[in-house]
Design a protein around this motif. Structure first.
Motif, mmCIF file in Angstrom:
data_model
loop_
_atom_site.group_PDB
_atom_site.id
_atom_site.type_symbol
_atom_site.label_atom_id
_atom_site.label_comp_id
_atom_site.label_asym_id
_atom_site.label_seq_id
_atom_site.Cartn_x
_atom_site.Cartn_y
_atom_site.Cartn_z
ATOM 1 N N LYS A 42 -57.585 12.094 -42.051
ATOM 2 C CA LYS A 42 -58.049 13.326 -43.172
ATOM 3 C C LYS A 42 -59.592 13.345 -43.523
ATOM 4 O O LYS A 42 -60.132 14.334 -44.084
ATOM 5 C CB LYS A 42 -57.459 13.175 -44.501
ATOM 6 C CG LYS A 42 -56.050 13.078 -44.470
ATOM 7 C CD LYS A 42 -55.273 12.611 -45.957
ATOM 8 C CE LYS A 42 -53.818 12.531 -45.758
ATOM 9 N NZ LYS A 42 -53.065 12.137 -47.175
ATOM 10 N N SER A 43 -60.400 12.441 -42.841
ATOM 11 C CA SER A 43 -61.751 12.565 -43.125
ATOM 12 C C SER A 43 -62.520 13.381 -42.027
ATOM 13 O O SER A 43 -61.858 13.896 -41.105
ATOM 14 C CB SER A 43 -62.473 11.046 -42.927
ATOM 15 O OG SER A 43 -62.278 10.668 -41.643
ATOM 16 N N ASN A 44 -63.732 13.124 -41.993
ATOM 17 C CA ASN A 44 -64.439 13.998 -40.715
ATOM 18 C C ASN A 44 -64.761 13.306 -39.537
ATOM 19 O O ASN A 44 -65.197 13.584 -38.763
ATOM 20 C CB ASN A 44 -66.048 14.514 -41.485
ATOM 21 C CG ASN A 44 -65.841 15.393 -42.461
ATOM 22 O OD1 ASN A 44 -65.128 16.443 -42.681
ATOM 23 N ND2 ASN A 44 -66.693 15.220 -43.522
ATOM 24 N N LEU A 45 -64.062 12.028 -39.621
ATOM 25 C CA LEU A 45 -64.429 11.253 -38.494
ATOM 26 C C LEU A 45 -63.282 11.677 -37.493
ATOM 27 O O LEU A 45 -61.983 11.930 -37.991
ATOM 28 C CB LEU A 45 -64.061 9.662 -38.958
ATOM 29 C CG LEU A 45 -65.196 8.920 -39.611
ATOM 30 C CD1 LEU A 45 -64.813 7.774 -40.137
ATOM 31 C CD2 LEU A 45 -66.696 8.956 -38.949
ATOM 32 N N THR A 46 -63.429 11.451 -36.117
ATOM 33 C CA THR A 46 -62.346 11.473 -35.128
ATOM 34 C C THR A 46 -61.826 10.185 -34.905
ATOM 35 O O THR A 46 -62.553 8.994 -34.652
ATOM 36 C CB THR A 46 -63.252 11.977 -33.895
ATOM 37 O OG1 THR A 46 -63.685 13.441 -33.930
ATOM 38 C CG2 THR A 46 -61.861 12.067 -32.730
ATOM 39 N N VAL A 47 -60.572 10.010 -34.897
ATOM 40 C CA VAL A 47 -59.959 8.821 -34.516
ATOM 41 C C VAL A 47 -59.432 8.864 -33.219
ATOM 42 O O VAL A 47 -58.514 9.744 -32.720
ATOM 43 C CB VAL A 47 -58.621 8.702 -35.504
ATOM 44 C CG1 VAL A 47 -57.989 7.364 -35.346
ATOM 45 C CG2 VAL A 47 -58.915 8.613 -36.947
ATOM 46 N N PHE A 48 -59.749 8.141 -32.276
ATOM 47 C CA PHE A 48 -59.544 8.173 -30.868
ATOM 48 C C PHE A 48 -58.482 6.920 -30.607
ATOM 49 O O PHE A 48 -58.954 5.987 -30.979
ATOM 50 C CB PHE A 48 -60.729 7.716 -29.899
ATOM 51 C CG PHE A 48 -60.495 7.624 -28.482
ATOM 52 C CD1 PHE A 48 -60.178 8.833 -27.713
ATOM 53 C CD2 PHE A 48 -60.632 6.460 -27.783
ATOM 54 C CE1 PHE A 48 -59.753 8.738 -26.449
ATOM 55 C CE2 PHE A 48 -60.542 6.439 -26.446
ATOM 56 C CZ PHE A 48 -59.937 7.549 -26.046
#
Length: 294
Positions: A186-192
């Protein structure tokens, strides 16, 4: 857990790698909380440090470290690898789970094990030899990629803090990693996310504490069953032990349609909880696929 043995192991590595900074953060006698322990360990790290959350039952190598560095980008991306989890070796190499009772063939107990080859070892670098030693052959019979496991994570400390870190109110086994994963999504981070064959979860027995919260206890039982064996292994087991499918009723053998589809998950749970593999309780799941008549 053998705490003294763990301390001795840490001291061994400190002596072996005296030029490396190996620190131990002691949590005292507080109630176990993985999230709290990792958060405490992070206090010795700087904000720009790249950190990797990993458990003591994981095996990794140089390739793992390369992928961590490539796939983790500060302020932008975290790396959440999908690890390969080993099945119970007693099942993987057990005759009861790999052949029919009357079959004379024998399972190869050396399949998948690391063996040093004198022919090729002289041409490999030390790094290549270490990668080979700390790796496993990836096959459906040996384990599975734990798609719903989120505990292994590479992230910069500043990014970890920016999303709020772990929920420190969670005590006992599990759930802290799931909540952190959902927060990162839900954050601005991309989860790879990607299957990483260099990260191997070594099989060990699992004891699920009945005092856990219901959601944690359910997750623990699911993990325990999933890491026990493959569906192929359990099909062999159930066909070799029809009493699992047809438990006696009033001293008479039960006849009818056998269930080998959705009943596999229950049989795995039954066998995982019974060291002797001889539980006799009826399947609670309806027939769905792969059935036959006796």
């Amino acid at each position: 857990m053998d705490y003294k043995n763990s301390e001795s192991l840490v001291e061994y590595y400190r002596d072996s790698y005296s030029n490396k900074d190996i620190q131990v953060v002691k949590m005292g006698s507080t109630t176990f909380s993985r999230g709290a322990a990792l958060t405490e360990g992070l206090k010795v790290c700087a904000g720009d440090d790249l950190v990797f959350f990993i458990d003591v039952d994981m095996m990794f190598n140089f390739e793992t470290l390369r992928r961590i560095r490539i796939n983790t980008v500060k302020h932008y991306q975290v790396y959440s690898p999908i690890v390969f989890s080993e099945f119970n070796p007693d099942v993987v190499y057990g005759a009861d789970f790999n052949k029919f009772k009357d079959d004379t063939s024998v399972a190869d107990s050396d399949i998948g094990k690391y063996v040093v080859s004198s022919v090729h070892s002289s041409t490999k670098s030390d790094k290549e030899l270490m990668n080979s030693k700390y790796s496993r052959e990836i096959r459906d019979d040996y384990g599975y990629f734990r798609l719903y496991g989120f505990g292994i994570l590479s992230i910069y400390k500043c990014d970890f803090e920016s999303v709020g870190g772990f929920n420190l109110s969670i005590k006992g086994w599990g759930l802290e990693d799931v909540q952190l994963f959902e927060t990162m999504i839900k954050s601005n981070l991309t989860v790879f996310r990607a299957a990483d064959d260099s990260l191997i979860h070594i099989f060990h027995s699992v004891d699920c504490d009945r005092n856990l919260e219901k959601s944690q206890y359910t997750m623990c039982l699911g993990t325990k069953a999933s890491t026990y064996a493959s569906e192929k292994h359990m099909i062999y087991y159930m066909l070799n032990h029809p009493d699992v499918l047809w438990p006696p009723r009033d001293g008479k053998a039960r006849r009818g349609t056998a269930v080998i589809g959705t009943g596999i998950s229950q049989a795995k749970t039954m066998a995982a909880n019974d060291p002797d593999h001889r539980r006799r309780s009826p399947s609670a799941e309806p027939a769905r696929y792969f059935s036959f008549l006796d």
